[in-house]
Motif scaffolding. Structure first.
Motif, PDB file in Angstrom:
ATOM      1  N   CYS A 234       0.831  -1.213   0.000  1.00 55.66           N
ATOM      2  CA  CYS A 234       0.000   0.000   0.000  1.00 55.66           C
ATOM      3  C   CYS A 234       0.858   1.253   0.000  1.00 55.66           C
ATOM      4  O   CYS A 234       2.007   1.239   0.437  1.00 55.66           O
ATOM      5  N   THR A 235       0.291   2.325  -0.514  1.00 52.81           N
ATOM      6  CA  THR A 235       0.933   3.629  -0.418  1.00 52.81           C
ATOM      7  C   THR A 235       0.723   4.182   0.986  1.00 52.81           C
ATOM      8  O   THR A 235      -0.255   3.834   1.663  1.00 52.81           O
TER       9      THR A 235
ATOM     10  N   ASP B  17      -0.630  10.148   1.322  1.00 51.96           N
ATOM     11  CA  ASP B  17      -0.986  10.485  -0.061  1.00 51.96           C
ATOM     12  C   ASP B  17       0.008   9.925  -1.074  1.00 51.96           C
ATOM     13  O   ASP B  17      -0.219   9.984  -2.282  1.00 51.96           O
ATOM     14  N   GLY B  18       1.131   9.369  -0.577  1.00 47.31           N
ATOM     15  CA  GLY B  18       2.116   8.757  -1.467  1.00 47.31           C
ATOM     16  C   GLY B  18       2.999   9.738  -2.202  1.00 47.31           C
ATOM     17  O   GLY B  18       3.827   9.337  -3.023  1.00 47.31           O
TER      18      GLY B  18
ATOM     19  N   LYS C  86       4.486   6.592  -3.783  1.00 48.40           N
ATOM     20  CA  LYS C  86       3.518   5.990  -4.707  1.00 48.40           C
ATOM     21  C   LYS C  86       4.232   5.249  -5.834  1.00 48.40           C
ATOM     22  O   LYS C  86       3.877   4.117  -6.178  1.00 48.40           O
TER      23      LYS C  86
ATOM     24  N   THR D  41       5.939   2.104  -4.443  1.00 47.93           N
ATOM     25  CA  THR D  41       4.951   1.066  -4.172  1.00 47.93           C
ATOM     26  C   THR D  41       4.533   0.343  -5.447  1.00 47.93           C
ATOM     27  O   THR D  41       4.513  -0.895  -5.513  1.00 47.93           O
TER      28      THR D  41
ATOM     29  N   THR E 255      -1.626  -3.575  -6.371  1.00 46.27           N
ATOM     30  CA  THR E 255      -1.480  -2.644  -5.254  1.00 46.27           C
ATOM     31  C   THR E 255      -2.529  -1.549  -5.390  1.00 46.27           C
ATOM     32  O   THR E 255      -2.483  -0.751  -6.323  1.00 46.27           O
TER      33      THR E 255
ATOM     34  N   LYS F 220      -4.308   1.838   0.572  1.00 44.20           N
ATOM     35  CA  LYS F 220      -3.657   3.031   1.113  1.00 44.20           C
ATOM     36  C   LYS F 220      -3.684   2.974   2.631  1.00 44.20           C
ATOM     37  O   LYS F 220      -4.678   2.567   3.226  1.00 44.20           O
TER      38      LYS F 220
END
Length: 299
Positions: A186-187, A190-191, A231, A234, A245, A248
């Motif tokens: 997961c990110t 907000d990644g 992000k 990931t 994926t 979050k």
């Protein structure tokens, strides 16, 4: 060359020792766990539990100081902060005082730090000349660096601000593999936060390159030339593992679970290794997908 290594059983230190031994160097490891050192290197390195045990008839040429309690293993309670600081700052001060006391001094001290020195600066590009934003990670790194720089009046001192070291033998990548392989990658938040990374081969070779380059001094960002966001990291790792994926981890949950330590995951540094490139170091792994492919497909 005779190298003295602290943190020689850690992720970077153990790989560094192996490379130095392969190249025909003499290696002494400062460690409280002789058995662990022996398990890793048998009798190929000399182990000392105290600096006083080092034989001055076989003078140390280069000191590489990598010791330090892992920063992301536990929540940052006041007790844990004390452990983090003592394992870095106090040890480094003792090391510098020992160097200053020697008649035949090593010519170089290379001491660890981290890109956390810059604090969380979003998407701002950062080089070794950039300013910082103050937070706990910065304060810890700054005290650590200053302790090492106290030796600069006597010998050459280099500071290595390390990013996330990618290796199958430990560190962040090893911790991420199981959930990603299960489809739970997961990110974080907000990644958008940057993750300055470096392949284990490059961090080891960069340290050796700096140790053998007398003109290299001061601070070096030990990060690959192309940092990526959380992000992107990931999705790249998930693609390499052929897994989906889409999850979050909300910022609020991470802050609740980890407290102040969540800044390590939710903040980032878009750091670039300008000085390493200036002194001629050529990175073997400049792109994340190539680095991950290499690591994930090793026999």
């Amino acid at each position: 060359m005779h190298y003295l290594i602290t943190g020689g059983t850690g992720l970077i230190g153990s790989s560094l020792c192996q490379h130095l031994l392969t190249s025909g160097n003499d290696v002494t490891v400062l460690s409280r766990d002789r058995q662990k050192v022996y398990n890793l290197f048998s009798d190929k390195v000399k182990t000392v539990e105290s600096l006083d045990e080092i034989d001055q008839k076989h003078a140390v040429d280069i000191v590489i100081n990598l010791a330090g309690e892992p920063i992301a293993n536990k929540r940052w309670s006041e007790k844990q902060k004390t452990i983090l600081e003592k394992s870095r700052i106090d040890l480094t001060r003792n090391l510098v005082n020992w160097i200053k006391s020697l008649q035949h001094k090593p010519h170089t001290l290379i001491s660890g730090s981290a890109v956390g020195w810059y604090g969380d600066q979003g998407a701002q590009p950062l080089t070794e000349d950039s300013a910082y934003k103050s937070d706990y990670a910065h304060e810890l790194c700054e005290k650590w660096e200053q302790a090492a720089l106290a030796a600069a009046d006597d010998i050459r001192v280099c500071i290595i601000r390390t990013g996330l070291v990618l290796s199958m033998d430990g560190g962040v990548l090893q911790r991420m593999l199981l959930p990603f392989r299960l489809g739970f990658g997961c990110t974080l938040g907000d990644g958008h936060q940057f993750m300055p990374w470096i392949h284990i081969t490059d961090i080891v070779q960069l340290i050796i390159y700096i140790s053998q380059n007398p003109s290299a001094t001061g601070v070096f960002n030990a990060t690959a030339p192309h940092p990526v966001t959380n992000k992107t990291f990931t999705h790249t790792l998930a693609e390499q593992l052929h897994r989906p994926t889409f999850l979050k981890a909300p910022e609020s949950i991470l802050k609740l679970a980890l407290g102040e330590m969540s800044q390590l995951l939710l903040g980032g540094q878009r750091a670039y290794p300008e000085k390493a490139k200036e002194i001629g170091y050529q990175f073997q792994y400049t792109e994340l997908d190539n680095a991950l492919y290499n690591l994930l497909n090793k026999p």
